[in-house]
Design a protein around this motif. Structure first.
Motif, PDB file in Angstrom:
ATOM      1  N   ASP A  35      10.426 -46.689 -27.271  1.00 40.20           N
ATOM      2  CA  ASP A  35      10.633 -47.073 -28.668  1.00 40.20           C
ATOM      3  C   ASP A  35      10.882 -48.574 -28.821  1.00 40.20           C
ATOM      4  OD1 ASP A  35      12.511 -44.032 -29.009  1.00 40.20           O
ATOM      5  OD2 ASP A  35      10.460 -44.407 -29.705  1.00 40.20           O
ATOM      6  N   THR A  36      11.012 -49.268 -27.709  1.00 43.43           N
ATOM      7  CA  THR A  36      11.244 -50.706 -27.745  1.00 43.43           C
ATOM      8  C   THR A  36      10.081 -51.422 -28.421  1.00 43.43           C
ATOM      9  OG1 THR A  36      12.643 -50.704 -25.773  1.00 43.43           O
ATOM     10  CG2 THR A  36      11.542 -52.780 -26.338  1.00 43.43           C
ATOM     11  N   ALA A  37      10.382 -52.184 -29.458  1.00 44.97           N
ATOM     12  CA  ALA A  37       9.346 -52.877 -30.233  1.00 44.97           C
ATOM     13  C   ALA A  37      10.020 -53.700 -31.328  1.00 44.97           C
ATOM     14  CB  ALA A  37       8.397 -51.870 -30.875  1.00 44.97           C
ATOM     15  N   VAL A  38       9.209 -54.517 -31.980  1.00 46.57           N
ATOM     16  CA  VAL A  38       9.644 -55.134 -33.231  1.00 46.57           C
ATOM     17  C   VAL A  38       9.245 -54.184 -34.353  1.00 46.57           C
ATOM     18  CG1 VAL A  38       9.438 -57.090 -34.789  1.00 46.57           C
ATOM     19  CG2 VAL A  38       9.380 -57.460 -32.314  1.00 46.57           C
ATOM     20  N   TYR A  39      10.201 -53.846 -35.192  1.00 49.22           N
ATOM     21  CA  TYR A  39       9.964 -52.910 -36.291  1.00 49.22           C
ATOM     22  C   TYR A  39       9.812 -53.694 -37.596  1.00 49.22           C
ATOM     23  CZ  TYR A  39      10.910 -48.915 -33.327  1.00 49.22           C
ATOM     24  OH  TYR A  39      10.834 -47.945 -32.338  1.00 49.22           O
ATOM     25  N   TYR A  40       8.736 -53.382 -38.300  1.00 45.52           N
ATOM     26  CA  TYR A  40       8.418 -54.063 -39.561  1.00 45.52           C
ATOM     27  C   TYR A  40       8.444 -53.074 -40.718  1.00 45.52           C
ATOM     28  CZ  TYR A  40       6.515 -57.737 -36.537  1.00 45.52           C
ATOM     29  OH  TYR A  40       6.349 -58.718 -35.587  1.00 45.52           O
ATOM     30  N   CYS A  41       8.966 -53.516 -41.848  1.00 44.44           N
ATOM     31  CA  CYS A  41       8.867 -52.688 -43.044  1.00 44.44           C
ATOM     32  C   CYS A  41       7.732 -53.209 -43.923  1.00 44.44           C
ATOM     33  CB  CYS A  41      10.184 -52.634 -43.809  1.00 44.44           C
ATOM     34  SG  CYS A  41      10.873 -54.216 -44.339  1.00 44.44           S
ATOM     35  N   ASN A  42       7.179 -52.291 -44.671  1.00 44.82           N
ATOM     36  CA  ASN A  42       6.016 -52.569 -45.498  1.00 44.82           C
ATOM     37  C   ASN A  42       6.147 -51.783 -46.796  1.00 44.82           C
ATOM     38  OD1 ASN A  42       3.132 -51.081 -46.096  1.00 44.82           O
ATOM     39  ND2 ASN A  42       2.914 -53.284 -45.813  1.00 44.82           N
ATOM     40  N   ALA A  43       5.707 -52.375 -47.902  1.00 39.98           N
ATOM     41  CA  ALA A  43       5.815 -51.667 -49.176  1.00 39.98           C
ATOM     42  C   ALA A  43       4.693 -52.078 -50.114  1.00 39.98           C
ATOM     43  CB  ALA A  43       7.169 -51.954 -49.818  1.00 39.98           C
ATOM     44  N   LEU A  44       4.267 -51.124 -50.927  1.00 42.77           N
ATOM     45  CA  LEU A  44       3.318 -51.387 -52.003  1.00 42.77           C
ATOM     46  C   LEU A  44       4.123 -51.531 -53.283  1.00 42.77           C
ATOM     47  CD1 LEU A  44       0.495 -48.833 -51.147  1.00 42.77           C
ATOM     48  CD2 LEU A  44       0.454 -51.307 -50.832  1.00 42.77           C
ATOM     49  N   ILE A  45       4.053 -52.724 -53.883  1.00 41.74           N
ATOM     50  CA  ILE A  45       4.940 -53.066 -54.984  1.00 41.74           C
ATOM     51  C   ILE A  45       4.150 -53.560 -56.186  1.00 41.74           C
ATOM     52  CG2 ILE A  45       6.773 -54.660 -55.698  1.00 41.74           C
ATOM     53  CD1 ILE A  45       7.763 -54.638 -52.802  1.00 41.74           C
ATOM     54  N   ALA A  46       4.570 -53.092 -57.358  1.00 44.61           N
ATOM     55  CA  ALA A  46       4.037 -53.603 -58.618  1.00 44.61           C
ATOM     56  C   ALA A  46       5.087 -54.519 -59.243  1.00 44.61           C
ATOM     57  CB  ALA A  46       3.713 -52.465 -59.565  1.00 44.61           C
ATOM     58  N   MET A  47       4.676 -55.708 -59.643  1.00 39.25           N
ATOM     59  CA  MET A  47       5.630 -56.674 -60.199  1.00 39.25           C
ATOM     60  C   MET A  47       5.835 -56.483 -61.708  1.00 39.25           C
ATOM     61  SD  MET A  47       4.617 -60.063 -58.018  1.00 39.25           S
ATOM     62  CE  MET A  47       5.925 -61.038 -58.738  1.00 39.25           C
ATOM     63  N   GLN A  48       4.931 -55.726 -62.317  1.00 39.40           N
ATOM     64  CA  GLN A  48       5.100 -55.426 -63.737  1.00 39.40           C
ATOM     65  C   GLN A  48       4.327 -54.162 -64.057  1.00 39.40           C
ATOM     66  OE1 GLN A  48       3.536 -58.702 -66.009  1.00 39.40           O
ATOM     67  NE2 GLN A  48       1.823 -59.001 -64.639  1.00 39.40           N
ATOM     68  N   ALA A  49       4.575 -53.608 -65.230  1.00 39.02           N
ATOM     69  CA  ALA A  49       3.902 -52.378 -65.634  1.00 39.02           C
ATOM     70  C   ALA A  49       2.396 -52.582 -65.674  1.00 39.02           C
ATOM     71  CB  ALA A  49       4.406 -51.958 -67.008  1.00 39.02           C
ATOM     72  N   MET A  50       1.667 -51.598 -65.202  1.00 37.53           N
ATOM     73  CA  MET A  50       0.197 -51.577 -65.183  1.00 37.53           C
ATOM     74  C   MET A  50      -0.391 -52.603 -64.212  1.00 37.53           C
ATOM     75  SD  MET A  50      -0.199 -49.117 -67.194  1.00 37.53           S
ATOM     76  CE  MET A  50      -1.970 -49.100 -67.351  1.00 37.53           C
ATOM     77  N   ALA A  51       0.455 -53.270 -63.424  1.00 35.12           N
ATOM     78  CA  ALA A  51      -0.060 -54.272 -62.491  1.00 35.12           C
ATOM     79  C   ALA A  51      -0.650 -53.591 -61.257  1.00 35.12           C
ATOM     80  CB  ALA A  51       1.056 -55.215 -62.082  1.00 35.12           C
ATOM     81  N   VAL A  52      -1.529 -54.290 -60.589  1.00 39.22           N
ATOM     82  CA  VAL A  52      -2.084 -53.812 -59.323  1.00 39.22           C
ATOM     83  C   VAL A  52      -0.987 -53.836 -58.266  1.00 39.22           C
ATOM     84  CG1 VAL A  52      -3.754 -54.312 -57.503  1.00 39.22           C
ATOM     85  CG2 VAL A  52      -4.385 -54.631 -59.910  1.00 39.22           C
ATOM     86  N   LEU A  53      -0.966 -52.805 -57.412  1.00 38.89           N
ATOM     87  CA  LEU A  53       0.000 -52.783 -56.324  1.00 38.89           C
ATOM     88  C   LEU A  53      -0.378 -53.826 -55.279  1.00 38.89           C
ATOM     89  CD1 LEU A  53       0.316 -48.917 -55.879  1.00 38.89           C
ATOM     90  CD2 LEU A  53       2.044 -50.453 -56.804  1.00 38.89           C
ATOM     91  N   SER A  54       0.621 -54.552 -54.814  1.00 38.95           N
ATOM     92  CA  SER A  54       0.401 -55.549 -53.762  1.00 38.95           C
ATOM     93  C   SER A  54       1.163 -55.130 -52.517  1.00 38.95           C
ATOM     94  CB  SER A  54       0.871 -56.931 -54.227  1.00 38.95           C
ATOM     95  OG  SER A  54       0.112 -57.369 -55.332  1.00 38.95           O
TER      96      SER A  54
END
Length: 120
Positions: A88-107
């Motif tokens: 399990d040894t590794a660098v662990y990264y978090c990732n997320a799909l986020i909208a900055m405003q309503a109806m915006a494309v997820l980034s």
């Protein structure tokens, strides 16, 4: 928008760690959140993911040992890691799909990574 991962460290085999990932900035909504890991000399791989509705999925190598969760009110995701192994040894990264405003494309956003080292 920023993702900040924390909670990594050095632990003996069989031990536990809890990783956290906090999203901050101009956020309207967070869709899918995921943990990845990258061991030295290897490709980054998906460890676990969780939808906005709480549905989860795991890599076969961590099923039964790791648990992903999220606190949507705090824009935070967790990874509880039990029965840790040297693999399990590794660098662990978090990732997320986020909208900055309503109806915006997820980034797609990534955190900076947190090192997990499991000694035998």
């Amino acid at each position: 928008v920023q993702l900040q991962a924390s909670g990594g460290g050095l632990v003996q085999a069989g031990g536990s760690l809890r990783l956290s990932c906090v999203a901050s900035g101009s956020i309207f909504s967070i869709n899918y959140m995921r943990w990845y890991r990258q061991a030295p000399g290897k490709q980054r791989k998906l460890v676990a993911g969780i939808t906005s509705g709480g549905r989860t999925n795991y890599a076969d190598s961590v099923k039964g040992r790791f648990t992903i969760s999220r606190d949507s009110a705090e824009n935070t995701m967790y990874l509880q890691m039990n029965s840790l192994k040297p693999d399990d040894t590794a660098v662990y990264y978090c990732n997320a799909l986020i909208a900055m405003q309503a109806m915006a494309v997820l980034s797609d956003y990534w955190g900076q990574g947190t090192q997990v080292t499991v000694s035998s």
